[in-house]
Design a protein around this motif. Structure first.
Motif, mmCIF file in Angstrom:
data_model
loop_
_atom_site.group_PDB
_atom_site.id
_atom_site.type_symbol
_atom_site.label_atom_id
_atom_site.label_comp_id
_atom_site.label_asym_id
_atom_site.label_seq_id
_atom_site.Cartn_x
_atom_site.Cartn_y
_atom_site.Cartn_z
ATOM 1 N N ILE A 1 -8.619 -5.681 -0.332
ATOM 2 C CA ILE A 1 -8.215 -4.282 -0.251
ATOM 3 C C ILE A 1 -7.808 -3.818 -1.640
ATOM 4 C CG2 ILE A 1 -6.621 -2.647 0.827
ATOM 5 C CD1 ILE A 1 -6.146 -4.991 2.935
ATOM 6 N N MET A 2 -8.519 -2.813 -2.123
ATOM 7 C CA MET A 2 -8.229 -2.206 -3.427
ATOM 8 C C MET A 2 -7.514 -0.893 -3.191
ATOM 9 S SD MET A 2 -9.651 -4.198 -5.492
ATOM 10 C CE MET A 2 -8.912 -3.132 -6.657
ATOM 11 N N PHE A 3 -6.537 -0.558 -4.030
ATOM 12 C CA PHE A 3 -5.850 0.718 -3.852
ATOM 13 C C PHE A 3 -5.359 1.260 -5.178
ATOM 14 C CE2 PHE A 3 -2.779 -2.662 -3.403
ATOM 15 C CZ PHE A 3 -1.674 -2.221 -4.106
ATOM 16 N N GLY A 4 -4.998 2.522 -5.145
ATOM 17 C CA GLY A 4 -4.444 3.180 -6.321
ATOM 18 C C GLY A 4 -3.584 4.354 -5.909
ATOM 19 N N HIS A 5 -2.617 4.680 -6.760
ATOM 20 C CA HIS A 5 -1.731 5.806 -6.477
ATOM 21 C C HIS A 5 -2.363 7.132 -6.891
ATOM 22 C CE1 HIS A 5 0.908 2.285 -6.379
ATOM 23 N NE2 HIS A 5 1.511 2.966 -5.413
ATOM 24 N N THR A 6 -3.458 7.047 -7.637
ATOM 25 C CA THR A 6 -4.268 8.211 -7.981
ATOM 26 C C THR A 6 -5.730 7.788 -7.850
ATOM 27 O OG1 THR A 6 -4.474 7.654 -10.329
ATOM 28 C CG2 THR A 6 -2.542 9.004 -9.687
ATOM 29 N N SER A 7 -6.609 8.762 -7.798
ATOM 30 C CA SER A 7 -8.042 8.444 -7.735
ATOM 31 C C SER A 7 -8.479 7.658 -8.962
ATOM 32 C CB SER A 7 -8.875 9.729 -7.630
ATOM 33 O OG SER A 7 -8.589 10.415 -6.455
ATOM 34 N N GLU A 8 -7.985 8.059 -10.128
ATOM 35 C CA GLU A 8 -8.357 7.384 -11.375
ATOM 36 C C GLU A 8 -7.859 5.936 -11.383
ATOM 37 O OE1 GLU A 8 -8.091 7.996 -16.212
ATOM 38 O OE2 GLU A 8 -6.791 9.197 -14.920
ATOM 39 N N GLU A 9 -6.611 5.726 -10.962
ATOM 40 C CA GLU A 9 -6.068 4.361 -10.908
ATOM 41 C C GLU A 9 -6.869 3.510 -9.927
ATOM 42 O OE1 GLU A 9 -1.735 2.282 -10.465
ATOM 43 O OE2 GLU A 9 -2.249 3.772 -8.934
ATOM 44 N N HIS A 10 -7.187 4.068 -8.762
ATOM 45 C CA HIS A 10 -7.998 3.358 -7.771
ATOM 46 C C HIS A 10 -9.333 2.932 -8.368
ATOM 47 C CE1 HIS A 10 -11.357 3.434 -4.906
ATOM 48 N NE2 HIS A 10 -10.550 2.725 -4.133
ATOM 49 N N LEU B 1 -21.077 -9.622 -2.525
ATOM 50 C CA LEU B 1 -20.523 -8.691 -1.553
ATOM 51 C C LEU B 1 -21.553 -8.349 -0.489
ATOM 52 C CD1 LEU B 1 -18.702 -6.134 -3.885
ATOM 53 C CD2 LEU B 1 -17.656 -7.907 -2.464
ATOM 54 N N ASN B 2 -21.063 -8.054 0.707
ATOM 55 C CA ASN B 2 -21.890 -7.503 1.769
ATOM 56 C C ASN B 2 -21.701 -5.994 1.667
ATOM 57 O OD1 ASN B 2 -23.072 -6.565 4.085
ATOM 58 N ND2 ASN B 2 -22.102 -8.060 5.426
ATOM 59 N N ARG B 3 -22.535 -5.345 0.899
ATOM 60 C CA ARG B 3 -22.358 -3.926 0.588
ATOM 61 C C ARG B 3 -22.342 -3.034 1.827
ATOM 62 N NH1 ARG B 3 -22.163 -3.046 -4.780
ATOM 63 N NH2 ARG B 3 -23.064 -4.643 -6.104
ATOM 64 N N SER B 4 -23.049 -3.437 2.883
ATOM 65 C CA SER B 4 -23.070 -2.608 4.086
ATOM 66 C C SER B 4 -21.719 -2.570 4.791
ATOM 67 C CB SER B 4 -24.154 -3.086 5.061
ATOM 68 O OG SER B 4 -23.825 -4.348 5.584
ATOM 69 N N LYS B 5 -20.851 -3.542 4.511
ATOM 70 C CA LYS B 5 -19.529 -3.570 5.139
ATOM 71 C C LYS B 5 -18.412 -3.124 4.193
ATOM 72 C CE LYS B 5 -20.300 -7.047 8.693
ATOM 73 N NZ LYS B 5 -19.806 -8.319 9.238
ATOM 74 N N CYS B 6 -18.720 -2.864 2.955
ATOM 75 C CA CYS B 6 -17.714 -2.380 2.002
ATOM 76 C C CYS B 6 -17.486 -0.893 2.250
ATOM 77 C CB CYS B 6 -18.180 -2.598 0.560
ATOM 78 S SG CYS B 6 -18.324 -4.332 0.101
ATOM 79 N N LYS B 7 -16.235 -0.468 2.127
ATOM 80 C CA LYS B 7 -15.900 0.952 2.300
ATOM 81 C C LYS B 7 -15.138 1.406 1.066
ATOM 82 C CE LYS B 7 -15.905 0.661 7.237
ATOM 83 N NZ LYS B 7 -15.168 0.721 8.469
ATOM 84 N N PHE B 8 -15.617 2.485 0.458
ATOM 85 C CA PHE B 8 -15.059 2.956 -0.799
ATOM 86 C C PHE B 8 -14.353 4.301 -0.636
ATOM 87 C CE2 PHE B 8 -18.678 0.226 -1.820
ATOM 88 C CZ PHE B 8 -18.060 -0.691 -2.663
ATOM 89 N N ARG B 9 -13.277 4.454 -1.412
ATOM 90 C CA ARG B 9 -12.543 5.719 -1.525
ATOM 91 C C ARG B 9 -12.109 6.257 -0.165
ATOM 92 N NH1 ARG B 9 -12.965 7.775 -6.784
ATOM 93 N NH2 ARG B 9 -12.564 9.870 -6.001
ATOM 94 N N GLN B 10 -11.393 5.409 0.574
ATOM 95 C CA GLN B 10 -10.918 5.738 1.914
ATOM 96 C C GLN B 10 -9.443 6.160 1.881
ATOM 97 O OE1 GLN B 10 -13.115 5.199 4.830
ATOM 98 N NE2 GLN B 10 -14.463 5.264 3.052
ATOM 99 N N THR B 11 -8.998 6.786 2.963
ATOM 100 C CA THR B 11 -7.580 7.132 3.112
ATOM 101 C C THR B 11 -6.984 6.479 4.354
ATOM 102 O OG1 THR B 11 -8.123 9.162 4.290
ATOM 103 C CG2 THR B 11 -7.788 9.330 1.895
ATOM 104 N N LEU C 1 0.806 -1.223 0.000
ATOM 105 C CA LEU C 1 0.000 0.000 0.000
ATOM 106 C C LEU C 1 0.841 1.277 0.000
ATOM 107 C CD1 LEU C 1 -2.747 -1.066 2.564
ATOM 108 C CD2 LEU C 1 -2.914 -1.046 0.081
ATOM 109 N N ARG C 2 2.158 1.152 0.130
ATOM 110 C CA ARG C 2 3.006 2.353 0.154
ATOM 111 C C ARG C 2 2.819 3.163 -1.121
ATOM 112 N NH1 ARG C 2 7.608 -0.898 2.271
ATOM 113 N NH2 ARG C 2 7.322 -0.785 4.499
ATOM 114 N N GLY C 3 2.617 4.434 -0.938
ATOM 115 C CA GLY C 3 2.449 5.330 -2.078
ATOM 116 C C GLY C 3 1.015 5.438 -2.562
ATOM 117 N N ALA C 4 0.123 4.589 -2.021
ATOM 118 C CA ALA C 4 -1.280 4.656 -2.427
ATOM 119 C C ALA C 4 -1.911 5.926 -1.877
ATOM 120 C CB ALA C 4 -2.037 3.428 -1.924
ATOM 121 N N LYS C 5 -2.819 6.495 -2.629
ATOM 122 C CA LYS C 5 -3.526 7.714 -2.221
ATOM 123 C C LYS C 5 -4.971 7.437 -1.830
ATOM 124 C CE LYS C 5 -0.037 10.344 -3.048
ATOM 125 N NZ LYS C 5 0.911 10.423 -1.959
#
Length: 161
Positions: free
Chosen positions: A112-121, A139-149, A38-42
């Motif tokens: 865990i999904m990640f990206g170094h930019t918002s677009e890549e994520h 998926l259990n949508r109630s437990k999914c968390k999107f676009r976190q830092t 995850l290093r460098g991920a935004k």
């Protein structure tokens, strides 16, 4: 047993079946390796599979090992039950469906999904969601968390800031 969300979780004593099962030794990644990726991920998202282990089917030859009796009769599991010794390894092996995806790490049922930019994520996330859908996983949508830092897993917290 009552679940936090109000549902019921069936609890079966699997000590004897666990003694009869050959342990699948698919390795779990070290949590430090997951965090190093995850290093460098935004930005990151975490995906939670609905009743994760129950989405892994048991081989027909193994099902009778999980037999249990109730006042309603004799039953056996068709999918991996919680408490089965080989469940974590079997589930980690299932994560191989995501092996060619970019910006994804799996630790048991945590994706865990990640990206170094918002677009890549967002591109990585869409690709993984398509892969999960194609595999027929829910998926259990109630437990999914999107676009976190920030991410908390196994008592560890990592902040991308």
């Amino acid at each position: 047993m009552q679940k936090k969300g109000g549902g019921i979780r069936l609890c079966v004593d699997l000590r004897e079946p666990n003694e009869a099962i050959a342990i699948d030794s698919h390795p779990l990644p070290h949590i430090e390796e997951v965090f190093a990726e995850l290093r460098g991920a935004k930005m990151l998202s975490t995906l939670d599979l609905q009743s994760a282990y129950h989405q892994v089917m048991l081989h027909e030859d193994s099902r009778d090992l999980t037999a249990f009796i109730t006042h309603e009769g004799l039953f056996h599991f068709k999918c991996v039950p919680y408490g089965l010794t080989s469940a974590p390894s079997a589930f980690q092996k299932m994560s191989l469906i995501l092996k060619n995806q970019h910006g994804v790490q799996c630790y048991l049922d945590d994706i865990i999904m990640f990206g170094h930019t918002s677009e890549e994520h967002d591109n990585n996330l869409q690709s993984v969601l398509n892969c999960i859908s194609t595999a027929g996983l829910q998926l259990n949508r109630s437990k999914c968390k999107f676009r976190q830092t920030e991410l908390s897993i196994l008592g560890h917290t990592i902040s991308l800031d």
